[in-house]
Design a protein around this motif. Structure first.
Motif, PDB file in Angstrom:
ATOM      1  N   ALA A 485       0.839  -1.198   0.000  1.00 44.02           N
ATOM      2  CA  ALA A 485       0.000   0.000   0.000  1.00 44.02           C
ATOM      3  C   ALA A 485       0.878   1.255   0.000  1.00 44.02           C
ATOM      4  N   ARG A 489       0.912   4.436  -2.541  1.00 44.01           N
ATOM      5  CA  ARG A 489       0.797   5.792  -2.018  1.00 44.01           C
ATOM      6  C   ARG A 489       1.933   6.668  -2.557  1.00 44.01           C
ATOM      7  N   VAL A 495      -5.220   4.696  -1.695  1.00 45.93           N
ATOM      8  CA  VAL A 495      -5.138   3.287  -1.284  1.00 45.93           C
ATOM      9  C   VAL A 495      -5.452   3.158   0.193  1.00 45.93           C
ATOM     10  N   ILE A 496      -6.039   2.034   0.567  1.00 48.09           N
ATOM     11  CA  ILE A 496      -6.255   1.730   1.982  1.00 48.09           C
ATOM     12  C   ILE A 496      -5.758   0.312   2.259  1.00 48.09           C
ATOM     13  N   VAL A 497      -5.546   0.033   3.542  1.00 49.37           N
ATOM     14  CA  VAL A 497      -5.189  -1.329   3.936  1.00 49.37           C
ATOM     15  C   VAL A 497      -6.445  -2.001   4.479  1.00 49.37           C
TER      16      VAL A 497
ATOM     17  N   ILE B  88      -2.435   6.572   4.538  1.00 50.45           N
ATOM     18  CA  ILE B  88      -3.071   5.282   4.267  1.00 50.45           C
ATOM     19  C   ILE B  88      -3.951   4.867   5.444  1.00 50.45           C
ATOM     20  N   PRO B  89      -5.280   4.823   5.241  1.00 49.16           N
ATOM     21  CA  PRO B  89      -6.154   4.343   6.315  1.00 49.16           C
ATOM     22  C   PRO B  89      -5.953   2.846   6.533  1.00 49.16           C
ATOM     23  N   ASN B  90      -5.843   2.450   7.793  1.00 49.99           N
ATOM     24  CA  ASN B  90      -5.744   1.029   8.111  1.00 49.99           C
ATOM     25  C   ASN B  90      -7.117   0.536   8.549  1.00 49.99           C
ATOM     26  N   MET B  91      -7.792  -0.185   7.679  1.00 51.80           N
ATOM     27  CA  MET B  91      -9.162  -0.626   7.929  1.00 51.80           C
ATOM     28  C   MET B  91      -9.228  -2.076   8.386  1.00 51.80           C
TER      29      MET B  91
END
Lengths: 706, 98
Positions: A485, A489, A495-497, B88-91
């Motif tokens: 990710a 970026r 992008v997300i995790v 980066i959002p950690n979902m």
């Protein structure tokens, strides 16, 4: 004897040689068409531009040889030689001159050595409407933090350093007899497969790609290097205390690597002696910048160029260089900005000098490099955590799979995937990304075909190679790996995790959902179906879901080599042009066998009667071109980040742990023909619109119905 | 359930960066019906927005140019925070949350 001009009718009787020339000409033209989508067209009538088939860099032809051969026909305006091509282009001032060249050169064996050095050389010429632009002139900006100092040592110093630190031709160390250093050298001097190397100050251990900081070698860097060391201080703010001397014969190289962060400070210096060479720098996002290191120059890697970019030397005898810059060596300090100065290769000069300037081949000589580094005593705190072993959360990922069964429960499945999918990708992210440059054409086309304004989710987007396609649609990526990710970026993609089994998106939110090479990492049928359900859930009614999974059926014979590479089949995953790519995969297998992890091939191919039982056991796939069972481990031969893969030499007994951390095992469930559709048939709100086989994958396009 | 965006700490303001992106009115017009209502956007979509360049530019700014580097996404129902680091959002959910 005049041969027929390009594409002229061959109805009249031709001699055998003429027929051959015509055949070759046609072949070259086809080759040109394949390589140039839009740039060039062959002309039916004579023009002043010629394509010289067999006269390209790929054939080992040098620019000066073309000039020498063709200048007698007239004024050469321009010569264009492109990297990786077997042909080149030449433009004369007028058509008469090029017609003369056609008549005298096309298809004829050239006199050797008066016309051309290599005997039995023939060039096949064709007239062209125009000559393509020099695409090689578009240089990508150089790595940040890279410093190149030309003429850093003078001729005398160079001679002295080579005499003292180099090797005799018989392979023994030079000089220093009777100083007691011989014995020490025999320990710290090694013959790696690709080059000879020795260490001063501290020994660099190729098994761990680190130094034993607690045991410096008895002798430090020889005192004769002191003046050089003091001059380096100007660029790196410290005096190096470790020196590695490498000898590269023509044709030898070093695989792309990043020097272990925790081993050395910021500021790695390298002095080139005896020959210039081209060093290749690569960014995790795929950018690739060749940098010419002139003889007697100093290269200093700091910051991004030291921590983030990998560097390596491609093993080959010739480098393709721009001789307009290669010649320029008067400047003593060359700021790295100079590296991206526009090159003169596309200039329209009427002088022969102008024609001689441009891309050409440089024949490598034996090069001795002195790499000067300072041992780091505190953990690295650089800003590049994905490449940094000091900051890695889990540096000891399992190198060999535990003896595992196909998971029978949710808990077992999660454990397996955590260990053999999630953690592996976290560890190999940079190297993995470096091998994933080009989008697959069919997926790229699918994205390009979407109408403007389409909203796309790429679930399991990896390094984001599909996130940049089609600017008229909105794409957002997600991946389970933080490090992958982060690469997306860095490339500027949203992008997300997250996990495919609980996607944090609203239902019906996307017009298109993409899921490429993800579902095969889920270890039970229930989980694979649950993944599909999530993809359908986030897609709007009427929207599409495109799914790719690895196929059990691998049509190796019908698959081109480069496609296999993309698939990184059974560990064949080295970055692009490195010669040992195929071998590494094998070596990984050999090591496993040696360690008794992988049984002999006889045992790893279960006989039919054993099949039912054996398929419940997960095995490391040992074949390079087929899958032996549906649930298996596929090895990943790691190279890059802190793990220099310099250990390609023989594994010596004292270095028995050489494979440590180098082979990762990814879990895969490869799909049988029909299995993906069968899985999709469980979905009550989506129908299979299309299914197909593409490059070793089973693929479906689903349409959500409600 | 739409998540709410908050700063990285109780008092902290989230670290927001603005990266300029080329303005493409057609692209933005197509996005508007697909966007859920959230903070920074008006509650009602104005009529004839396709021709309102000022409005489209605002939406363009919020949708494409404003990027949260550090902060959290918070679920208004459960209060669960999803951290945003380096943009980066950690979902990812914990095992007991699945």
């Amino acid at each position: 004897m005049a041969t027929s001009h390009a594409m002229k009718s061959c109805a009249t009787k031709l001699t055998k040689a003429e027929k051959k020339a015509l055949r070759k000409q046609t072949k070259m033209i086809n080759c040109l068409r394949r390589n140039n989508t839009d740039a060039t067209t062959v002309s039916e009538t004579p023009t002043r531009h010629l394509m010289i088939g067999n006269g390209g860099l790929m054939c080992g032809v040098e620019r000066d040889q073309i000039v020498t051969l063709f200048q007698k026909f007239g004024n050469i305006q321009r010569i264009l030689m492109l990297p990786g091509r077997s042909f080149s282009f030449i433009s004369f001032e007028n058509v008469n001159e090029s017609v003369k060249a056609m008549d005298k050169i096309h298809g004829r064996v050239l006199e050797s050595p008066s016309e051309f050095p290599k005997p039995e050389t023939r060039f096949y010429l064709s007239f062209l409407e125009r000559v393509p632009d020099d695409v090689s002139a578009e240089k990508i900006a150089k790595p940040a933090g890279l410093i190149l100092v030309e003429d850093f040592v003078n001729d005398e110093e160079e001679k002295e350093l080579i005499q003292t630190l180099g090797w005799d031709n018989d392979g023994s160390d030079n000089g220093m007899e009777g100083t007691g250093m011989k014995g020490y050298w025999s320990k710290a001097s090694r013959q790696l497969r690709h080059r000879r190397v020795k260490h001063f100050g501290y020994e660099f251990l190729y098994g761990t790609n680190n130094v034993d900081k607690s045991s410096p070698l008895r002798e430090g860097i020889p005192a004769m290097c002191d003046t050089v060391l003091n001059r380096i201080k100007k660029y790196v703010c410290f005096k190096p205390d470790q020196m590695t001397v490498n000898e590269y014969k023509p044709g030898q190289g070093i695989p792309p690597h990043i020097d272990t962060h925790s081993a050395f400070e910021d500021g790695i210096a390298s002095i080139s002696l005896g020959s210039q060479v081209t060093m290749e720098f690569r960014h995790p996002d795929g950018r690739h910048v060749p940098v010419v290191l002139p003889r007697r120059s100093l290269l200093v890697m700091t910051g991004e160029s030291r921590y983030l970019w990998s560097h390596g030397i491609t093993p080959r005898r010739y480098d393709i260089v721009d001789n307009t810059t290669a010649r320029n060596s008067n400047k003593s300090v060359c700021d790295s900005d100079r590296l991206k100065e526009p090159k003169g290769s596309s200039q329209e000069s009427t002088s022969t000098e102008g024609a001689r300037a441009g891309t050409t081949l440089f024949e490598r000589q034996t090069r001795i490099s002195l790499t000067l580094r300072k041992i780091r005593h505190v953990p690295c705190k650089c800003g590049f955590s994905a490449q940094c072993d000091s900051q890695a959360k889990n540096t000891s990922a399992p190198q060999v799979p535990l003896s595992s069964d196909v998971p029978k429960s949710q808990v077992e499945a999660e454990k397996l995937e955590k260990l053999h999918v999630h953690e592996v990708y976290e560890n190999i992210a940079t190297h993995f990304s470096g091998t994933r440059h080009s989008p697959w054409p069919r997926i790229a086309k699918f994205l390009r075909d979407q109408p403007a304004g389409t909203i796309v989710a790429d679930v399991g987007c990896g390094n984001g190679k599909y996130l940049g396609i089609n600017d008229d649609i909105f794409k957002t990526g997600s991946d389970r790996s933080f490090n992958l990710a982060a690469i997306c970026r860095e490339r500027g993609f949203p992008v997300i995790v997250c996990d495919i089994l609980s996607l944090p998106y609203r239902s019906d939110a996307f017009d298109v959902s993409l899921c490429i090479a993800v579902l095969h990492h889920l270890s039970t049928a229930e989980r694979r179906l649950a993944g599909l359900r999530e993809l359908v859930r986030i897609t709007r009614p009427g929207g599409l879901v495109l799914v790719y999974v690895w196929a059990l059926e691998q049509e190796v014979k019908n698959v081109k080599e480069n496609e296999l590479k993309e698939l990184d089949f059974a560990g064949v995953n080295e970055v692009n042009d490195y010669e040992s790519s195929a071998r590494n995969g094998n070596e990984a297998m050999e090591k496993l066998k040696e360690n008794g992890i992988l049984s002999d091939s006889k045992e790893s191919f279960p006989s039919k009667s054993e099949n039912t039982i054996d398929h419940m056991k997960l095995r490391v796939n040992s074949s390079r071109d087929s899958f032996e069972q549906q649930d298996l481990f596929v090895p990943w031969k790691y190279s890059g980040r802190s793990k220099q893969q310099e250990n390609q030499g023989k594994v010596s007994p004292e270095n028995g742990d050489v494979s440590e951390g180098h082979v990762f095992h990814r879990y895969y469930h490869v799909f049988q023909d029909g299995e993906l559709q069968s899985l999709c048939s469980h979905l009550d709100n989506a129908t299979v619109e299309k299914h197909y086989y593409d490059k070793g994958n089973w693929c479906v396009i689903l349409r959500k119905t409600q | 359930m739409d998540l709410k965006l908050v700063g990285s700490g109780e008092e902290e303001v989230s670290n927001v960066v603005v990266n300029e992106v080329d303005f493409n009115p057609e692209f933005i017009s197509r996005m508007i019906p697909k966007v859920g209502r959230s903070e920074g956007l008006p509650a009602e979509v104005i009529p004839d927005y396709e021709n309102d360049e000022e409005f489209l530019k605002k939406v363009h700014h919020v949708l494409l140019e404003v990027q949260v580097e550090e902060g959290s996404l918070v679920c208004p129902e459960t209060g669960r925070k999803f951290p945003i680091k380096n943009g980066i959002p950690n979902m990812l959910l914990n095992e007991d949350e699945v």
